[in-house]
Design a protein around this motif. Structure first.
Motif, PDB file in Angstrom:
ATOM      1  N   THR A 150     -27.340   2.475 -16.757  1.00 20.23           N
ATOM      2  CA  THR A 150     -27.394   2.251 -15.315  1.00 20.23           C
ATOM      3  C   THR A 150     -27.087   3.553 -14.594  1.00 20.23           C
ATOM      4  O   THR A 150     -26.084   4.209 -14.876  1.00 20.23           O
ATOM      5  CB  THR A 150     -26.360   1.182 -14.896  1.00 20.23           C
ATOM      6  OG1 THR A 150     -26.577   0.002 -15.655  1.00 20.23           O
ATOM      7  CG2 THR A 150     -26.485   0.876 -13.411  1.00 20.23           C
ATOM      8  N   LEU A 151     -27.955   3.896 -13.679  1.00 20.35           N
ATOM      9  CA  LEU A 151     -27.772   5.064 -12.830  1.00 20.35           C
ATOM     10  C   LEU A 151     -27.184   4.579 -11.509  1.00 20.35           C
ATOM     11  O   LEU A 151     -27.738   3.698 -10.873  1.00 20.35           O
ATOM     12  CB  LEU A 151     -29.120   5.761 -12.597  1.00 20.35           C
ATOM     13  CG  LEU A 151     -29.125   7.060 -11.808  1.00 20.35           C
ATOM     14  CD1 LEU A 151     -28.277   8.116 -12.509  1.00 20.35           C
ATOM     15  CD2 LEU A 151     -30.561   7.533 -11.632  1.00 20.35           C
ATOM     16  N   SER A 152     -26.036   5.151 -11.137  1.00 22.39           N
ATOM     17  CA  SER A 152     -25.407   4.695  -9.886  1.00 22.39           C
ATOM     18  C   SER A 152     -25.502   5.770  -8.822  1.00 22.39           C
ATOM     19  O   SER A 152     -25.833   6.879  -9.066  1.00 22.39           O
ATOM     20  CB  SER A 152     -23.960   4.321 -10.112  1.00 22.39           C
ATOM     21  OG  SER A 152     -23.229   5.357 -10.682  1.00 22.39           O
ATOM     22  N   GLY A 207     -32.597  19.940 -15.567  1.00 27.08           N
ATOM     23  CA  GLY A 207     -32.157  20.555 -14.317  1.00 27.08           C
ATOM     24  C   GLY A 207     -31.199  19.688 -13.516  1.00 27.08           C
ATOM     25  O   GLY A 207     -31.013  19.916 -12.324  1.00 27.08           O
ATOM     26  N   LEU A 208     -30.580  18.702 -14.174  1.00 27.76           N
ATOM     27  CA  LEU A 208     -29.665  17.778 -13.493  1.00 27.76           C
ATOM     28  C   LEU A 208     -28.252  17.949 -14.029  1.00 27.76           C
ATOM     29  O   LEU A 208     -28.058  18.135 -15.232  1.00 27.76           O
ATOM     30  CB  LEU A 208     -30.130  16.338 -13.713  1.00 27.76           C
ATOM     31  CG  LEU A 208     -31.535  16.014 -13.195  1.00 27.76           C
ATOM     32  CD1 LEU A 208     -32.031  14.710 -13.785  1.00 27.76           C
ATOM     33  CD2 LEU A 208     -31.518  15.952 -11.664  1.00 27.76           C
ATOM     34  N   THR A 209     -27.281  17.870 -13.124  1.00 25.75           N
ATOM     35  CA  THR A 209     -25.887  17.972 -13.532  1.00 25.75           C
ATOM     36  C   THR A 209     -25.181  16.659 -13.223  1.00 25.75           C
ATOM     37  O   THR A 209     -25.017  16.301 -12.050  1.00 25.75           O
ATOM     38  CB  THR A 209     -25.171  19.121 -12.775  1.00 25.75           C
ATOM     39  OG1 THR A 209     -25.874  20.339 -13.034  1.00 25.75           O
ATOM     40  CG2 THR A 209     -23.729  19.243 -13.229  1.00 25.75           C
ATOM     41  N   PRO A 210     -24.779  15.932 -14.253  1.00 24.11           N
ATOM     42  CA  PRO A 210     -24.103  14.658 -13.997  1.00 24.11           C
ATOM     43  C   PRO A 210     -22.723  14.879 -13.386  1.00 24.11           C
ATOM     44  O   PRO A 210     -22.006  15.798 -13.779  1.00 24.11           O
ATOM     45  CB  PRO A 210     -23.998  14.010 -15.378  1.00 24.11           C
ATOM     46  CG  PRO A 210     -24.218  15.097 -16.364  1.00 24.11           C
ATOM     47  CD  PRO A 210     -24.952  16.196 -15.685  1.00 24.11           C
ATOM     48  N   GLN A 212     -22.985   4.069 -17.694  1.00 24.96           N
ATOM     49  CA  GLN A 212     -23.176   4.113 -16.247  1.00 24.96           C
ATOM     50  C   GLN A 212     -22.911   5.550 -15.842  1.00 24.96           C
ATOM     51  O   GLN A 212     -21.881   6.125 -16.219  1.00 24.96           O
ATOM     52  CB  GLN A 212     -22.233   3.163 -15.524  1.00 24.96           C
ATOM     53  CG  GLN A 212     -22.484   3.134 -14.040  1.00 24.96           C
ATOM     54  CD  GLN A 212     -21.757   2.005 -13.342  1.00 24.96           C
ATOM     55  OE1 GLN A 212     -20.978   1.277 -13.944  1.00 24.96           O
ATOM     56  NE2 GLN A 212     -22.004   1.860 -12.071  1.00 24.96           N
ATOM     57  N   ALA A 213     -23.848   6.115 -15.108  1.00 22.77           N
ATOM     58  CA  ALA A 213     -23.719   7.524 -14.767  1.00 22.77           C
ATOM     59  C   ALA A 213     -24.070   7.776 -13.310  1.00 22.77           C
ATOM     60  O   ALA A 213     -24.898   7.080 -12.716  1.00 22.77           O
ATOM     61  CB  ALA A 213     -24.629   8.361 -15.664  1.00 22.77           C
ATOM     62  N   THR A 214     -23.421   8.782 -12.776  1.00 21.55           N
ATOM     63  CA  THR A 214     -23.735   9.295 -11.451  1.00 21.55           C
ATOM     64  C   THR A 214     -24.339  10.678 -11.658  1.00 21.55           C
ATOM     65  O   THR A 214     -23.673  11.582 -12.169  1.00 21.55           O
ATOM     66  CB  THR A 214     -22.463   9.382 -10.582  1.00 21.55           C
ATOM     67  OG1 THR A 214     -21.848   8.097 -10.533  1.00 21.55           O
ATOM     68  CG2 THR A 214     -22.783   9.865  -9.177  1.00 21.55           C
ATOM     69  N   VAL A 215     -25.609  10.793 -11.293  1.00 18.73           N
ATOM     70  CA  VAL A 215     -26.330  12.044 -11.520  1.00 18.73           C
ATOM     71  C   VAL A 215     -27.104  12.374 -10.242  1.00 18.73           C
ATOM     72  O   VAL A 215     -28.199  11.838 -10.008  1.00 18.73           O
ATOM     73  CB  VAL A 215     -27.309  11.922 -12.718  1.00 18.73           C
ATOM     74  CG1 VAL A 215     -27.954  13.269 -13.017  1.00 18.73           C
ATOM     75  CG2 VAL A 215     -26.611  11.348 -13.945  1.00 18.73           C
ATOM     76  N   PRO A 216     -26.542  13.226  -9.389  1.00 15.81           N
ATOM     77  CA  PRO A 216     -27.237  13.575  -8.139  1.00 15.81           C
ATOM     78  C   PRO A 216     -28.634  14.120  -8.408  1.00 15.81           C
ATOM     79  O   PRO A 216     -28.837  14.939  -9.300  1.00 15.81           O
ATOM     80  CB  PRO A 216     -26.340  14.653  -7.525  1.00 15.81           C
ATOM     81  CG  PRO A 216     -24.982  14.392  -8.111  1.00 15.81           C
ATOM     82  CD  PRO A 216     -25.248  13.907  -9.512  1.00 15.81           C
ATOM     83  N   GLY A 217     -29.603  13.593  -7.655  1.00 18.51           N
ATOM     84  CA  GLY A 217     -30.979  14.053  -7.752  1.00 18.51           C
ATOM     85  C   GLY A 217     -31.794  13.401  -8.849  1.00 18.51           C
ATOM     86  O   GLY A 217     -33.000  13.643  -8.943  1.00 18.51           O
ATOM     87  N   ALA A 218     -31.182  12.579  -9.689  1.00 14.05           N
ATOM     88  CA  ALA A 218     -31.923  11.940 -10.786  1.00 14.05           C
ATOM     89  C   ALA A 218     -32.602  10.677 -10.308  1.00 14.05           C
ATOM     90  O   ALA A 218     -32.027   9.902  -9.550  1.00 14.05           O
ATOM     91  CB  ALA A 218     -30.977  11.613 -11.937  1.00 14.05           C
ATOM     92  N   ASP A 219     -33.831  10.470 -10.768  1.00  9.24           N
ATOM     93  CA  ASP A 219     -34.483   9.182 -10.531  1.00  9.24           C
ATOM     94  C   ASP A 219     -34.258   8.334 -11.785  1.00  9.24           C
ATOM     95  O   ASP A 219     -33.935   8.842 -12.857  1.00  9.24           O
ATOM     96  CB  ASP A 219     -35.969   9.357 -10.219  1.00  9.24           C
ATOM     97  CG  ASP A 219     -36.717  10.026 -11.348  1.00  9.24           C
ATOM     98  OD1 ASP A 219     -36.985   9.359 -12.366  1.00  9.24           O
ATOM     99  OD2 ASP A 219     -37.027  11.232 -11.216  1.00  9.24           O
ATOM    100  N   ASP A 220     -34.441   7.022 -11.628  1.00 10.83           N
ATOM    101  CA  ASP A 220     -34.126   6.113 -12.720  1.00 10.83           C
ATOM    102  C   ASP A 220     -34.988   6.369 -13.956  1.00 10.83           C
ATOM    103  O   ASP A 220     -34.491   6.304 -15.086  1.00 10.83           O
ATOM    104  CB  ASP A 220     -34.245   4.651 -12.274  1.00 10.83           C
ATOM    105  CG  ASP A 220     -33.638   3.709 -13.298  1.00 10.83           C
ATOM    106  OD1 ASP A 220     -32.434   3.853 -13.610  1.00 10.83           O
ATOM    107  OD2 ASP A 220     -34.375   2.848 -13.818  1.00 10.83           O
ATOM    108  N   ALA A 221     -36.251   6.679 -13.773  1.00 12.78           N
ATOM    109  CA  ALA A 221     -37.135   6.901 -14.927  1.00 12.78           C
ATOM    110  C   ALA A 221     -36.673   8.095 -15.759  1.00 12.78           C
ATOM    111  O   ALA A 221     -36.624   8.029 -16.993  1.00 12.78           O
ATOM    112  CB  ALA A 221     -38.573   7.094 -14.457  1.00 12.78           C
ATOM    113  N   THR A 222     -36.312   9.185 -15.091  1.00 15.76           N
ATOM    114  CA  THR A 222     -35.823  10.375 -15.797  1.00 15.76           C
ATOM    115  C   THR A 222     -34.517  10.061 -16.522  1.00 15.76           C
ATOM    116  O   THR A 222     -34.323  10.449 -17.683  1.00 15.76           O
ATOM    117  CB  THR A 222     -35.610  11.540 -14.803  1.00 15.76           C
ATOM    118  OG1 THR A 222     -36.868  11.836 -14.180  1.00 15.76           O
ATOM    119  CG2 THR A 222     -35.073  12.771 -15.493  1.00 15.76           C
TER     120      THR A 222
END
Length: 143
Positions: free
Chosen positions: A141-143, A72-75, A103-113
Protein backbone atom coordinates in the motif's frame (compact mmCIF):
# COMPACT_ATOMS: atom_id res chain seq x y z
CA UNK A 1 30.11 -8.09 2.10
CA UNK A 2 30.29 -9.31 5.66
CA UNK A 3 29.34 -12.72 6.99
CA UNK A 4 26.76 -12.72 9.78
CA UNK A 5 26.57 -15.22 12.62
CA UNK A 6 24.17 -16.37 15.28
CA UNK A 7 24.66 -19.09 17.85
CA UNK A 8 22.13 -21.16 19.76
CA UNK A 9 22.88 -23.09 22.92
CA UNK A 10 20.17 -25.70 23.58
CA UNK A 11 19.62 -27.77 26.72
CA UNK A 12 17.24 -30.68 27.17
CA UNK A 13 14.77 -32.53 25.01
CA UNK A 14 12.47 -30.96 22.43
CA UNK A 15 9.35 -30.74 24.58
CA UNK A 16 10.78 -29.37 27.81
CA UNK A 17 14.16 -28.03 26.72
CA UNK A 18 15.11 -24.48 25.93
CA UNK A 19 17.82 -22.48 24.29
CA UNK A 20 19.45 -19.10 24.06
CA UNK A 21 20.08 -17.45 20.70
CA UNK A 22 22.94 -14.99 20.52
CA UNK A 23 23.20 -12.63 17.55
CA UNK A 24 26.89 -11.91 17.22
CA UNK A 25 26.30 -8.34 16.06
CA UNK A 26 23.72 -7.46 18.72
CA UNK A 27 24.21 -5.63 21.98
CA UNK A 28 20.75 -6.83 22.97
CA UNK A 29 22.14 -9.99 24.52
CA UNK A 30 20.52 -13.37 24.24
CA UNK A 31 17.05 -14.35 23.10
CA UNK A 32 15.38 -17.32 24.79
CA UNK A 33 13.72 -19.99 22.61
CA UNK A 34 11.78 -23.17 23.27
CA UNK A 35 9.61 -25.52 21.24
CA UNK A 36 6.63 -24.92 23.53
CA UNK A 37 6.66 -21.19 22.79
CA UNK A 38 7.42 -21.86 19.14
CA UNK A 39 4.31 -23.95 18.65
CA UNK A 40 2.03 -22.15 21.10
CA UNK A 41 2.15 -18.79 22.92
CA UNK A 42 5.48 -16.94 22.60
CA UNK A 43 5.34 -15.57 26.20
CA UNK A 44 8.40 -13.36 25.83
CA UNK A 45 10.48 -15.82 23.84
CA UNK A 46 11.42 -15.76 20.19
CA UNK A 47 11.34 -18.54 17.60
CA UNK A 48 13.18 -19.41 14.41
CA UNK A 49 10.10 -18.25 12.50
CA UNK A 50 10.13 -14.85 14.22
CA UNK A 51 13.81 -14.46 13.40
CA UNK A 52 13.07 -15.35 9.75
CA UNK A 53 10.23 -12.78 9.81
CA UNK A 54 12.66 -10.13 11.10
CA UNK A 55 15.21 -11.03 8.43
CA UNK A 56 12.62 -11.03 5.66
CA UNK A 57 10.90 -7.77 6.61
CA UNK A 58 14.21 -5.90 6.90
CA UNK A 59 15.67 -7.41 3.71
CA UNK A 60 12.51 -6.62 1.74
CA UNK A 61 12.42 -3.02 3.05
CA UNK A 62 16.04 -2.42 2.05
CA UNK A 63 15.51 -3.99 -1.37
CA UNK A 64 12.38 -1.89 -1.97
CA UNK A 65 14.20 1.27 -0.92
CA UNK A 66 16.99 0.48 -3.38
CA UNK A 67 14.60 -0.21 -6.25
CA UNK A 68 12.67 2.98 -5.57
CA UNK A 69 15.97 4.86 -5.53
CA UNK A 70 16.84 3.41 -8.94
CA UNK A 71 13.52 4.88 -10.15
CA UNK A 72 14.54 8.30 -8.84
CA UNK A 73 12.27 8.10 -5.78
CA UNK A 74 13.24 8.53 -2.15
CA UNK A 75 10.92 6.86 0.35
CA UNK A 76 10.08 8.81 3.48
CA UNK A 77 9.06 5.63 5.26
CA UNK A 78 8.68 1.93 4.53
CA UNK A 79 6.90 -0.20 7.14
CA UNK A 80 7.03 -3.92 6.41
CA UNK A 81 5.73 -6.83 8.43
CA UNK A 82 6.35 -10.48 7.65
CA UNK A 83 4.08 -13.14 9.08
CA UNK A 84 5.75 -16.54 8.97
CA UNK A 85 3.40 -19.51 9.38
CA UNK A 86 4.61 -22.77 10.88
CA UNK A 87 2.45 -25.80 10.14
CA UNK A 88 2.54 -29.56 10.11
CA UNK A 89 4.03 -31.15 7.02
CA UNK A 90 4.44 -34.86 6.56
CA UNK A 91 5.80 -36.22 9.82
CA UNK A 92 7.18 -32.89 11.02
CA UNK A 93 6.80 -29.18 10.64
CA UNK A 94 7.46 -26.69 7.86
CA UNK A 95 7.19 -23.02 7.11
CA UNK A 96 3.98 -23.10 5.12
CA UNK A 97 3.90 -19.48 4.02
CA UNK A 98 5.08 -15.94 4.53
CA UNK A 99 2.80 -12.93 4.17
CA UNK A 100 4.61 -9.65 3.54
CA UNK A 101 2.62 -6.49 4.20
CA UNK A 102 4.16 -3.14 3.34
CA UNK A 103 2.91 0.39 3.68
CA UNK A 104 5.12 3.14 2.36
CA UNK A 105 5.19 6.87 1.94
CA UNK A 106 7.08 7.73 -1.21
CA UNK A 107 6.74 11.33 -2.45
CA UNK A 108 6.21 11.51 -6.20
CA UNK A 109 5.51 7.78 -6.63
CA UNK A 110 2.46 6.56 -8.49
CA UNK A 111 0.83 3.31 -7.44
CA UNK A 112 1.87 1.37 -10.55
CA UNK A 113 5.56 2.22 -10.07
CA UNK A 114 5.35 1.38 -6.37
CA UNK A 115 3.58 -1.95 -6.98
CA UNK A 116 6.13 -2.93 -9.61
CA UNK A 117 9.04 -2.11 -7.27
CA UNK A 118 7.40 -3.94 -4.36
CA UNK A 119 6.80 -7.07 -6.44
CA UNK A 120 10.37 -7.05 -7.72
CA UNK A 121 11.71 -6.54 -4.18
CA UNK A 122 9.71 -9.57 -3.04
CA UNK A 123 11.21 -11.65 -5.83
CA UNK A 124 14.86 -10.60 -5.56
CA UNK A 125 15.63 -9.74 -1.96
CA UNK A 126 18.23 -12.28 -0.74
CA UNK A 127 15.98 -13.64 2.03
CA UNK A 128 13.17 -14.30 -0.46
CA UNK A 129 15.69 -16.08 -2.66
CA UNK A 130 16.85 -18.18 0.31
CA UNK A 131 13.23 -19.16 0.94
CA UNK A 132 12.56 -20.34 -2.63
CA UNK A 133 9.84 -22.96 -2.56
CA UNK A 134 7.93 -21.21 0.21
CA UNK A 135 4.72 -19.42 -0.76
CA UNK A 136 5.33 -15.70 -0.23
CA UNK A 137 2.44 -13.27 -0.62
CA UNK A 138 2.60 -9.49 -0.78
CA UNK A 139 0.15 -6.75 0.10
CA UNK A 140 1.62 -3.35 -0.75
CA UNK A 141 0.00 0.00 0.00
CA UNK A 142 1.28 3.40 -1.01
CA UNK A 143 0.14 6.12 1.38
Amino acid sequence: MADRNATTSWTGDLGSGSGLVTLDSSNAGQFPVSFATRAEDPAGQTSPEELIAAAHSSCFSMQLSGLLGEAGLTPERIDTSAEVTLGKSGGGFAITGIALTVQATVPGADDATFQQAAQKAKEICPVSAALTGTTITLEATLS
